[in-house]
Design an enzyme around this catalytic site. Structure first.
Site, PDB file in Angstrom:
ATOM      1  N   ASP A 158      50.517 -11.361  17.296  1.00 38.35           N
ATOM      2  CA  ASP A 158      51.811 -10.722  17.122  1.00 38.35           C
ATOM      3  C   ASP A 158      52.553 -11.481  16.012  1.00 38.35           C
ATOM      4  O   ASP A 158      52.265 -12.651  15.761  1.00 38.35           O
ATOM      5  CB  ASP A 158      52.582 -10.805  18.443  1.00 38.35           C
ATOM      6  CG  ASP A 158      53.946 -10.140  18.361  1.00 38.35           C
ATOM      7  OD1 ASP A 158      54.041  -9.102  17.715  1.00 38.35           O
ATOM      8  OD2 ASP A 158      54.899 -10.690  18.947  1.00 38.35           O
ATOM      9  N   ASP A 214      54.125 -12.537  22.656  1.00 40.18           N
ATOM     10  CA  ASP A 214      55.194 -13.027  23.536  1.00 40.18           C
ATOM     11  C   ASP A 214      55.962 -11.915  24.218  1.00 40.18           C
ATOM     12  O   ASP A 214      56.680 -12.153  25.171  1.00 40.18           O
ATOM     13  CB  ASP A 214      56.171 -13.914  22.753  1.00 40.18           C
ATOM     14  CG  ASP A 214      56.859 -13.160  21.624  1.00 40.18           C
ATOM     15  OD1 ASP A 214      56.438 -12.031  21.324  1.00 40.18           O
ATOM     16  OD2 ASP A 214      57.815 -13.701  21.039  1.00 40.18           O
ATOM     17  N   ASP A 229      53.055  -6.841  24.353  1.00 42.14           N
ATOM     18  CA  ASP A 229      51.783  -7.506  24.053  1.00 42.14           C
ATOM     19  C   ASP A 229      50.895  -7.652  25.288  1.00 42.14           C
ATOM     20  O   ASP A 229      49.695  -7.889  25.163  1.00 42.14           O
ATOM     21  CB  ASP A 229      52.043  -8.915  23.486  1.00 42.14           C
ATOM     22  CG  ASP A 229      52.808  -8.877  22.178  1.00 42.14           C
ATOM     23  OD1 ASP A 229      52.477  -8.039  21.337  1.00 42.14           O
ATOM     24  OD2 ASP A 229      53.739  -9.686  22.011  1.00 42.14           O
TER      25      ASP A 229
END
Length: 847
Positions: free
Chosen positions: A304, A589, A593
């Site tokens: 990410d 986070d 995700d």
């Protein structure tokens, strides 16, 4: 709005506003899962057979060893869960709702369908809903969408089926209000919210087994087949020689039990446990033991962007003043216009930063944080230049204006979008002069704005107007402005990200960015840290929407950056790489995700900025949110796998030596060289300690210059088996020589004693051979493992004690040895070292 009675009825009908937590495994379940390993199952069968055949010693020892292994695995798993629980913030969020016509503050879990919820800056959104009032509302939805910038909300209807990040008339549970005020009607709670849908998606995502789990299972099956073949040959030889079938079978089973390295599962667990302790000191909590080694095997890291590769904090990057682009690090407050721009950015600003507690829109906090770095605190500037009046920001005008007394003159400061402000400017300030705005100068400003945008920067324009009288400013005043400058900002990469990405690429790992943010922003960050080389390697999630799984598998190797992706896209991308034969790690986070973290072979969550949903889905949690820690984990994982292979090589070559000695004795019609107690002593004491010590061999950075091993590569490769075979042959030869010396001199008891002593000591010496696949005898690596030296000394004391202390002779079926016999044992055992080291030297130089 609801009455208290209506709210109670809705709670009965729809339930509470909370996510249904998956049932956690009990300690007993975790303990029983430790027995699922194939090799452990084979050992249990062997123990049962041994018990039925009367060999209770072997049966008890095997069961004790595998139970110890299960306890170790259980303790490690529970410790990781406790560490994770300590990370959770013990907070009970509340919400402001209108019930019975009055504003009430209630726990978020009591919010229900139909409630009217009030929001203001600093609030968490408790449930999904549609806006009914909106005053310059901005919401940080990064945990849900991955987009780093706050989203401006409005009452305007949006098209049906719009992406989550584009639904500007709705707010979603788990997001955070950064600016403005609003009221909305709750339309979804608990599992019905967007966060709840992601939680449901998690349940349908299966966890992946790590390469070590797959390898050890495969290894166990192959090893079992090899041992069964050996035992069958031995059984056939015994029958051919005329032995009783029952005795022959019992001996074959005893040999099988001796050949299987009972302590292997325990040793692997202990080595991985030490690895998790090392990782914990380096800011990583390992929730699943095999994740340490699994990270060492990854060939793809899907990361990410927001908060993982970047700081998740908007920061001023550049000024544009007096026709020049000035990096933030080079801002000079001795320059009048640069100082003026800094003051304007602090004054026309509603954010605050008190003792590190930031409140306000991230772009505004970035402006006052720059002031703090340059020694201009926002409170001090605002005290000197008090705000007289204001026109708040709204999403239609895309402007904000404030009025102050500056240099004795009543001055309006205006900030806003570049395209909007340019149409309202008639003059431009350059140096100490103010000149008319020309089309050429406008074009220069627009070109600079485009340059900033291509670099993924968000740009605010600043202008001002000196008023004729001291009065409250109005919308009509926001015209005929003087341009001062531009401020460009972004969520910058973490300082360590670039080096970590470079190390990944050198180690043969492809880093990929998957984010909900815009393509331009994502590509700019990816270029700066080395993930993206060419613009063609970036795409938006919509591109893969209609691709089949097969088309996606062909597409993913060409792409390094995915922008504006949904949770479903992330899972598909991870799965496509897995189908291409890769071991995939996914970092993140946000709530968005979590499904991909679970789908990946190794899920890595952020401990500080990460949501609880993402932590629960991950195999590893970083307590420092540092991307570089992942690279360190890869290095640790590769070293651990290599060390585990050294341990297995040590165990199997030693066991193979014992099998060859027994096989030789059976073929030539000699007595059995070992009593069962000999083999148990070796397996439990003199084998286990060096094997564990080899698992703790000091780590080396050279593993990061190797490519990731193929996903389907077995531990038992041809080269590996050849090393085990040749080393086992050498140990077996020395043990057989000792057996024959004793047999010729005094009969089977002395022969058995010398064979037992030689085999035991040979395996202790062999620990130093297994430190590396290269010769180590004349290098500084030979004595660099204090655990191995300790295991050797302790093991030598134990075997010497058994051979020399009369009180132990009956227990261990040995006879007293004199000095010359002890020299034979030590001499033959020590010969293994130069012979095997020479074989390694020859093998290395032949290559």
């Amino acid at each position: 709005m609801l009455t208290s009675e209506q709210a109670r009825q809705n709670q009965e009908k729809y339930g509470f506003n909370e996510l249904v937590e998956g049932k956690k495994k009990s300690t007993l379940q975790i303990f029983l899962e430790q027995y699922k390993d194939f090799l452990v199952i084979i050992l249990i069968i062997a123990a049962i057979v041994s018990g039925f055949l009367g060999d209770f010693e072997s049966a008890i020892v095997i069961l004790v060893v595998i139970t110890m292994n299960a306890i170790l695995g259980t303790v490690q798993t529970l410790k990781a869960e406790q560490s994770l629980d300590a990370l959770k913030q013990m907070s009970a969020p509340e919400a402001k709702v209108i019930r019975d016509g009055v504003v009430k503050q209630i726990p978020s879990r009591e919010v229900t369908i139909g409630d009217r919820v009030l929001l203001e800056a600093g609030d968490c959104v408790p449930a999904d809903g549609k806006l009914i009032e909106c005053a310059s509302l901005k919401v940080d939805e990064s945990a849900l969408t991955g987009e780093s910038l706050s989203v401006e909300k409005s009452l305007d209807e949006v098209p049906e089926g719009a992406a989550l990040g584009d639904q500007t008339n709705r707010v979603f549970s788990g997001s955070f209000v950064t600016y403005g005020r609003a009221a909305y009607e709750v339309t979804a709670i608990g599992m019905g919210t967007e966060v709840g849908k992601i939680a449901s998606l998690l349940k349908s995502t299966s966890e992946k087994r790590t390469p070590l789990q797959i390898n050890l299972d495969d290894f166990g099956k192959k090893l079992s087949i090899l041992i069964i073949v050996f035992c069958a040959i031995l059984f056939g030889i015994s029958i051919f020689r005329g032995d009783q079938p029952g005795d022959a079978f019992l001996f074959a089973v005893a040999l099988a039990v001796a050949a299987i390295p009972e302590a292997l599962s325990s040793i692997v667990t202990i080595v991985l446990s030490f690895g998790t302790q090392k990782m914990a000191k380096e800011h990583a909590i390992i929730r699943k033991l095999q994740a340490v080694e699994g990270l060492g095997s990854v060939s793809i890291i899907c990361s990410d962007k927001t908060g993982t590769l970047t700081q998740n904090k908007m920061t001023v990057e550049d000024y544009y003043v007096d026709g020049k682009r000035i990096p933030a690090a080079n801002i000079d407050l001795n320059d009048a216009n640069q100082e003026r721009l800094l003051n304007f950015s602090i004054l026309c600003n509603d954010s605050t930063n008190t003792n590190g507690q930031e409140i306000g829109d991230p772009t505004e906090t970035a402006l006052i944080n720059l002031g703090s770095k340059l020694g201009r605190e926002a409170l001090e500037v605002r005290d000197v230049y008090e705000r007289k009046s204001e026109i708040p920001f709204d999403s239609d005008r895309k402007l904000m204006s404030t009025a102050h007394i500056l240099g004795g003159k009543h001055t309006m400061v205006v900030k806003g979008a570049v395209d909007v402000l340019l149409t309202r400017m008639t003059r431009i300030r350059t140096g100490e002069t103010v000149e008319p705005m020309t089309e050429e100068k406008k074009a220069q400003i627009e070109a600079q704005n485009m340059e900033f945008s291509r670099d993924g920067l968000r740009v605010l324009a600043f202008a001002y107007k000196e008023m004729e009288d001291d009065r409250a400013i109005t919308l009509e005043d926001e015209n005929d402005l003087t341009f001062l400058g531009l401020v460009a900002m972004m969520d910058p990469p973490r300082e360590e990200s670039k080096a970590a990405v470079a190390e990944c690429i050198e180690a043969g790992i492809k880093p990929i960015m998957i984010t909900g943010d815009h393509k331009v922003t994502a590509a700019a960050i990816a270029k700066r840290i080395g993930i993206l080389k060419d613009e063609s390697e970036a795409c938006e999630g919509a591109v893969i929407e209609d691709m089949s799984d097969e088309e996606l598998q062909e597409f993913v190797p060409k792409i390094s950056v995915y922008a504006r992706v949904s949770p479903e896209h992330k899972i598909r991308i991870v799965r496509a790489w897995q189908e291409c034969g890769n071991i995939v790690a996914m970092t993140g986070d946000g709530v968005n995700d979590a499904p991909a973290l679970k789908q990946a072979n190794i899920g890595v969550a952020m401990g500080i900025t990460g949501t609880e949903v993402s932590k629960d889905a991950a195999a590893m949690v970083l307590t420092d949110d540092n991307f570089a820690t992942i690279v360190k984990a890869v290095e640790n994982g590769r070293n651990l796998y290599r060390n585990i292979k050294y341990s297995i090589q040590f165990l199997l070559s030693g066991n193979f030596g014992a099998i060859l000695t027994v096989l030789f004795a059976s073929i030539v019609g000699l007595p059995v060289p070992f009593a069962p107690v000999h083999l148990l002593f070796i397996n439990l004491l003199t084998d286990s300690l060096p094997a564990i010590a080899l698992g703790l061999e000091p780590h080396s950075k050279d593993v990061m210059s190797e490519k990731p091993r193929p996903m389907n590569e077995s531990i038992l490769t041809k080269d590996y088996l050849l090393r085990i075979g040749t080393e086992g042959l050498c140990i077996g030869a020395m043990t057989t020589i000792a057996f024959l010396i004793g047999l010729n001199e005094s009969g089977s008891l002395l022969g058995s004693t010398l064979a037992f002593g030689t085999l035991c000591t040979s395996r202790l010496v062999h620990g130093f051979n297994c430190k590396s696949n290269k010769p180590v005898i004349f290098t500084n690596r030979f004595f660099n493992n204090v655990y191995l030296i300790g295991a050797f000394v302790l093991g030598l004391l134990l075997i010497t004690g058994v051979l020399m202390i009369p009180g132990l002779h009956n227990l261990f079926s040995v006879q007293t040895l004199d000095g010359s016999h002890l020299l034979i044992v030590y001499g033959l055992a020590l010969l293994n070292l130069p012979i095997i080291q020479l074989m390694k030297w020859i093998r290395e130089h032949i290559k």
